[in-house]
Design a protein around this motif. Structure first.
Motif, PDB file in Angstrom:
ATOM      1  N   PHE A   1    -102.517  59.058 129.665  1.00 33.35           N
ATOM      2  CA  PHE A   1    -102.194  58.338 128.428  1.00 33.35           C
ATOM      3  C   PHE A   1    -100.730  57.960 128.505  1.00 33.35           C
ATOM      4  O   PHE A   1     -99.988  58.496 129.342  1.00 33.35           O
ATOM      5  N   THR A   2    -100.301  57.010 127.672  1.00 31.68           N
ATOM      6  CA  THR A   2     -98.909  56.590 127.711  1.00 31.68           C
ATOM      7  C   THR A   2     -97.975  57.801 127.815  1.00 31.68           C
ATOM      8  O   THR A   2     -98.213  58.811 127.152  1.00 31.68           O
ATOM      9  N   PRO A   3     -96.948  57.761 128.667  1.00 30.55           N
ATOM     10  CA  PRO A   3     -96.387  56.621 129.398  1.00 30.55           C
ATOM     11  C   PRO A   3     -97.072  56.311 130.733  1.00 30.55           C
ATOM     12  O   PRO A   3     -96.575  55.477 131.484  1.00 30.55           O
ATOM     13  N   ASP A   4     -98.193  56.976 131.051  1.00 36.50           N
ATOM     14  CA  ASP A   4     -98.921  56.653 132.278  1.00 36.50           C
ATOM     15  C   ASP A   4     -99.439  55.215 132.201  1.00 36.50           C
ATOM     16  O   ASP A   4     -99.772  54.725 131.116  1.00 36.50           O
ATOM     17  N   ILE A   5     -99.501  54.572 133.345  1.00 36.19           N
ATOM     18  CA  ILE A   5     -99.992  53.200 133.390  1.00 36.19           C
ATOM     19  C   ILE A   5    -101.166  53.121 134.360  1.00 36.19           C
ATOM     20  O   ILE A   5    -100.988  53.131 135.572  1.00 36.19           O
ATOM     21  N   ASN A   6    -102.350  53.113 133.814  1.00 35.97           N
ATOM     22  CA  ASN A   6    -103.553  52.837 134.594  1.00 35.97           C
ATOM     23  C   ASN A   6    -104.627  52.345 133.637  1.00 35.97           C
ATOM     24  O   ASN A   6    -104.429  52.304 132.413  1.00 35.97           O
ATOM     25  N   GLY A   7    -105.756  51.934 134.170  1.00 38.77           N
ATOM     26  CA  GLY A   7    -106.773  51.319 133.342  1.00 38.77           C
ATOM     27  C   GLY A   7    -107.296  52.231 132.249  1.00 38.77           C
ATOM     28  O   GLY A   7    -107.458  51.802 131.096  1.00 38.77           O
ATOM     29  N   ALA A   8    -107.570  53.488 132.577  1.00 40.02           N
ATOM     30  CA  ALA A   8    -108.112  54.416 131.585  1.00 40.02           C
ATOM     31  C   ALA A   8    -107.127  54.645 130.446  1.00 40.02           C
ATOM     32  O   ALA A   8    -107.507  54.681 129.265  1.00 40.02           O
ATOM     33  N   ALA A   9    -105.864  54.811 130.789  1.00 35.38           N
ATOM     34  CA  ALA A   9    -104.835  55.025 129.762  1.00 35.38           C
ATOM     35  C   ALA A   9    -104.697  53.801 128.873  1.00 35.38           C
ATOM     36  O   ALA A   9    -104.645  53.912 127.638  1.00 35.38           O
ATOM     37  N   ARG A  10    -104.644  52.621 129.482  1.00 29.14           N
ATOM     38  CA  ARG A  10    -104.482  51.391 128.703  1.00 29.14           C
ATOM     39  C   ARG A  10    -105.667  51.182 127.765  1.00 29.14           C
ATOM     40  O   ARG A  10    -105.502  50.773 126.614  1.00 29.14           O
ATOM     41  N   PHE A  11    -106.874  51.453 128.263  1.00 27.84           N
ATOM     42  CA  PHE A  11    -108.049  51.300 127.411  1.00 27.84           C
ATOM     43  C   PHE A  11    -107.981  52.261 126.230  1.00 27.84           C
ATOM     44  O   PHE A  11    -108.210  51.871 125.073  1.00 27.84           O
ATOM     45  N   ALA A  12    -107.669  53.530 126.493  1.00 27.11           N
ATOM     46  CA  ALA A  12    -107.624  54.524 125.421  1.00 27.11           C
ATOM     47  C   ALA A  12    -106.571  54.166 124.381  1.00 27.11           C
ATOM     48  O   ALA A  12    -106.773  54.353 123.174  1.00 27.11           O
ATOM     49  N   GLU A  13    -105.442  53.644 124.838  1.00 24.45           N
ATOM     50  CA  GLU A  13    -104.379  53.249 123.908  1.00 24.45           C
ATOM     51  C   GLU A  13    -104.841  52.114 123.003  1.00 24.45           C
ATOM     52  O   GLU A  13    -104.660  52.147 121.771  1.00 24.45           O
ATOM     53  N   ARG A  14    -105.454  51.093 123.589  1.00 24.94           N
ATOM     54  CA  ARG A  14    -105.871  49.923 122.805  1.00 24.94           C
ATOM     55  C   ARG A  14    -107.040  50.258 121.889  1.00 24.94           C
ATOM     56  O   ARG A  14    -107.105  49.776 120.753  1.00 24.94           O
ATOM     57  N   LEU A  15    -107.972  51.065 122.387  1.00 26.93           N
ATOM     58  CA  LEU A  15    -109.086  51.484 121.544  1.00 26.93           C
ATOM     59  C   LEU A  15    -108.578  52.297 120.359  1.00 26.93           C
ATOM     60  O   LEU A  15    -108.963  52.056 119.209  1.00 26.93           O
ATOM     61  N   SER A  16    -107.706  53.252 120.616  1.00 25.34           N
ATOM     62  CA  SER A  16    -107.184  54.104 119.547  1.00 25.34           C
ATOM     63  C   SER A  16    -106.426  53.291 118.508  1.00 25.34           C
ATOM     64  O   SER A  16    -106.607  53.470 117.297  1.00 25.34           O
ATOM     65  N   ALA A  17    -105.567  52.388 118.975  1.00 28.42           N
ATOM     66  CA  ALA A  17    -104.797  51.552 118.045  1.00 28.42           C
ATOM     67  C   ALA A  17    -105.714  50.655 117.233  1.00 28.42           C
ATOM     68  O   ALA A  17    -105.523  50.465 116.017  1.00 28.42           O
ATOM     69  N   GLY A  18    -106.745  50.101 117.874  1.00 31.40           N
ATOM     70  CA  GLY A  18    -107.691  49.248 117.165  1.00 31.40           C
ATOM     71  C   GLY A  18    -108.450  50.014 116.100  1.00 31.40           C
ATOM     72  O   GLY A  18    -108.717  49.490 115.002  1.00 31.40           O
ATOM     73  N   LEU A  19    -108.784  51.263 116.382  1.00 32.32           N
ATOM     74  CA  LEU A  19    -109.478  52.087 115.400  1.00 32.32           C
ATOM     75  C   LEU A  19    -108.587  52.406 114.206  1.00 32.32           C
ATOM     76  O   LEU A  19    -109.036  52.420 113.058  1.00 32.32           O
TER      77      LEU A  19
ATOM     78  N   GLU B   1     -99.179  50.869 120.870  1.00 36.83           N
ATOM     79  CA  GLU B   1     -99.728  49.535 120.598  1.00 36.83           C
ATOM     80  C   GLU B   1     -99.476  49.137 119.145  1.00 36.83           C
ATOM     81  O   GLU B   1    -100.289  48.473 118.504  1.00 36.83           O
ATOM     82  N   GLY B   2     -98.317  49.554 118.623  1.00 39.71           N
ATOM     83  CA  GLY B   2     -97.920  49.165 117.273  1.00 39.71           C
ATOM     84  C   GLY B   2     -98.519  49.986 116.159  1.00 39.71           C
ATOM     85  O   GLY B   2     -98.258  49.718 114.974  1.00 39.71           O
ATOM     86  N   GLU B   3     -99.329  51.003 116.487  1.00 38.79           N
ATOM     87  CA  GLU B   3     -99.983  51.814 115.460  1.00 38.79           C
ATOM     88  C   GLU B   3     -99.605  53.279 115.607  1.00 38.79           C
ATOM     89  O   GLU B   3     -99.234  53.740 116.687  1.00 38.79           O
ATOM     90  N   ASP B   4     -99.716  54.029 114.501  1.00 31.75           N
ATOM     91  CA  ASP B   4     -99.378  55.446 114.502  1.00 31.75           C
ATOM     92  C   ASP B   4    -100.588  56.286 114.900  1.00 31.75           C
ATOM     93  O   ASP B   4    -101.627  56.265 114.220  1.00 31.75           O
ATOM     94  N   LEU B   5    -100.448  57.015 116.003  1.00 30.95           N
ATOM     95  CA  LEU B   5    -101.478  57.951 116.442  1.00 30.95           C
ATOM     96  C   LEU B   5    -100.917  59.363 116.367  1.00 30.95           C
ATOM     97  O   LEU B   5     -99.716  59.579 116.524  1.00 30.95           O
ATOM     98  N   VAL B   6    -101.802  60.345 116.147  1.00 35.81           N
ATOM     99  CA  VAL B   6    -101.384  61.743 116.171  1.00 35.81           C
ATOM    100  C   VAL B   6    -101.624  62.262 117.583  1.00 35.81           C
ATOM    101  O   VAL B   6    -102.766  62.347 118.040  1.00 35.81           O
ATOM    102  N   LEU B   7    -100.540  62.613 118.274  1.00 36.32           N
ATOM    103  CA  LEU B   7    -100.631  63.071 119.664  1.00 36.32           C
ATOM    104  C   LEU B   7    -100.542  64.588 119.740  1.00 36.32           C
ATOM    105  O   LEU B   7     -99.633  65.202 119.170  1.00 36.32           O
ATOM    106  N   HIS B   8    -101.484  65.176 120.457  1.00 41.90           N
ATOM    107  CA  HIS B   8    -101.455  66.601 120.767  1.00 41.90           C
ATOM    108  C   HIS B   8    -101.124  66.686 122.256  1.00 41.90           C
ATOM    109  O   HIS B   8    -101.998  66.529 123.112  1.00 41.90           O
TER     110      HIS B   8
END
Length: 379
Positions: free
Chosen positions: A6-24, A51-58
């Motif tokens: 997950f961010t700050p990692d850069i790969n397809g799985a991380a990018r997808f999870a970031e965009r999906l989470s922000a969209g939700l 991605e411009g949205e607030d997520l709760v990170l553990h």
């Protein structure tokens, strides 16, 4: 959301999870993400803007994989412990894992005990990480078998298993003997990309992604060496960067190759907009978000005819496919795009835009929301 990268990692799985989470979050959901910390320390949950949205990170205590330039992982024998802490704190309605490897594995087992439904998305092929095991060939064979056996045990506990393409779903079903894997595109927000329709004054070949062996970026460099005046832009970093820089020197094209390394999203998008063609020689793509980003930028695509890339390239429409590792054909296909007349080039650009529209992130969000509600989605 359970993510081994997950961010700050850069790969397809991380990018997808970031965009999906922000969209939700944009749709009114509260999203918590379990992901590795950047050090071996357990921190209190914190709000991070993604991605411009607030997520709760553990952020979970993690250690760096010694044979990788950035990958970190949670000790496997601690994954269920951290999963218990997160689940008992958050009490989620649903768990969505992006990997069966460590964090997702622990969350799945603990969620099942609590009656919490799990959606599992597979972005990985065990074979992708063999370069980093440093095991002999016989050891790698054992590693791959154990990895897929463990994947099956995890996926068998999920309410639904998804993967980005039909080809990837077929591969997963055949590899671990499961059925009903649902193909759901990672999705893309086309409004974030700029397509400049029309021929280019320079021949610019761009690749976006990790500079690792399965991406076969060296094939792109060898093809570019045969195309006079072609400029190559490589956006991304990885363990093969130094070797690729040396290879460019050996080919006599070092001054024509730009190694951007990790960049901001703005710089990445700018590189795509100014390019002439996107080239990807990878042999291990389950979808390729980078290719979809290039298509959303109005680029013709030249891609290896491997795994899921043929789902994004229609031969002669928005670009061309070539047999994996065949630099001669790769060179020919690149030349076809770079030497196309204005009308033909614009036709390929518009075809990319039309084809990628089917992968709009809105559809992806709609489908996952339906899965979270327990609705049946056709496989």
């Amino acid at each position: 959301m359970g993510c081994d990268t997950f961010t700050p990692d850069i790969n397809g799985a991380a990018r997808f999870a970031e965009r999906l989470s922000a969209g939700l979050v944009q749709r009114g959901h509260t999203v918590h993400v379990s992901a590795p910390n950047d050090r071996y320390a357990l921190e209190k949950p914190r709000i991070e803007k993604v991605e411009g949205e607030d997520l709760v990170l553990h952020r979970l205590p993690s250690v760096r994989w010694p044979n990788h330039d950035w990958l970190r992982f949670v000790w496997p024998w601690r994954s269920k412990h951290y999963a218990r802490k997160v689940l008992d704190t958050v009490r989620p309605d649903v768990v969505h894992i992006q990997s069966h490897i460590v964090i997702g594995r622990g969350l799945t087992r603990e969620a099942r005990k609590r009656g919490i439904p799990v959606i599992a998305t597979n972005h990985t092929m065990a074979e992708n990480i063999l370069d980093f095991t440093r095991l002999p060939e016989w050891g790698n064979r054992i590693f791959v078998k154990l990895a897929w056996d463990d994947a099956k045990r995890t996926f068998d506990m999920a309410s639904a298993v998804t993967t980005p393409t039909r080809k990837a779903a077929d591969f997963l079903e055949q590899t671990i003997d499961i059925s009903g894997v649902i193909p759901i595109s990672c999705g893309i927000d086309m409004s974030q990309y700029t397509a400049e329709i029309g021929p280019r004054e320079e021949k610019r070949i761009v690749f976006v992604g990790r500079l690792t062996s399965e991406k076969r970026v060296g094939d792109v460099l060898r093809a570019a060496a045969r195309i006079p005046d072609a400029i190559v832009e490589l956006v991304g970093d990885g363990d093969q960067r130094a070797a690729l820089e040396r290879h460019a020197e050996e080919l006599g094209i070092r001054e024509r190759v730009v190694f951007h390394g990790r960049t901001s999203d703005e710089d990445l998008r700018a590189a795509l907009t100014r390019a002439s063609v996107f080239a990807i020689a990878s042999i291990a793509e389950l979808q390729s978000i980078a290719t979809m980003e290039a298509m959303a930028s109005g680029l013709p695509i030249v891609a290896a005819d491997a795994v899921a890339l043929p789902h994004l390239v229609r031969e002669g429409e928005n670009g061309y496919l070539f047999p994996p590792e065949d630099v001669d054909v790769l060179t020919d296909r690149l030349n076809r795009v770079l030497d196309a007349d204005a009308g033909e080039y614009e036709r390929m650009q518009r075809a990319s835009l039309e084809l990628v529209a089917a992968h709009d992130i809105t559809r992806t969000l709609d489908t996952f929301e339906a899965l979270y509600r327990g609705e049946q989605i056709p496989a």
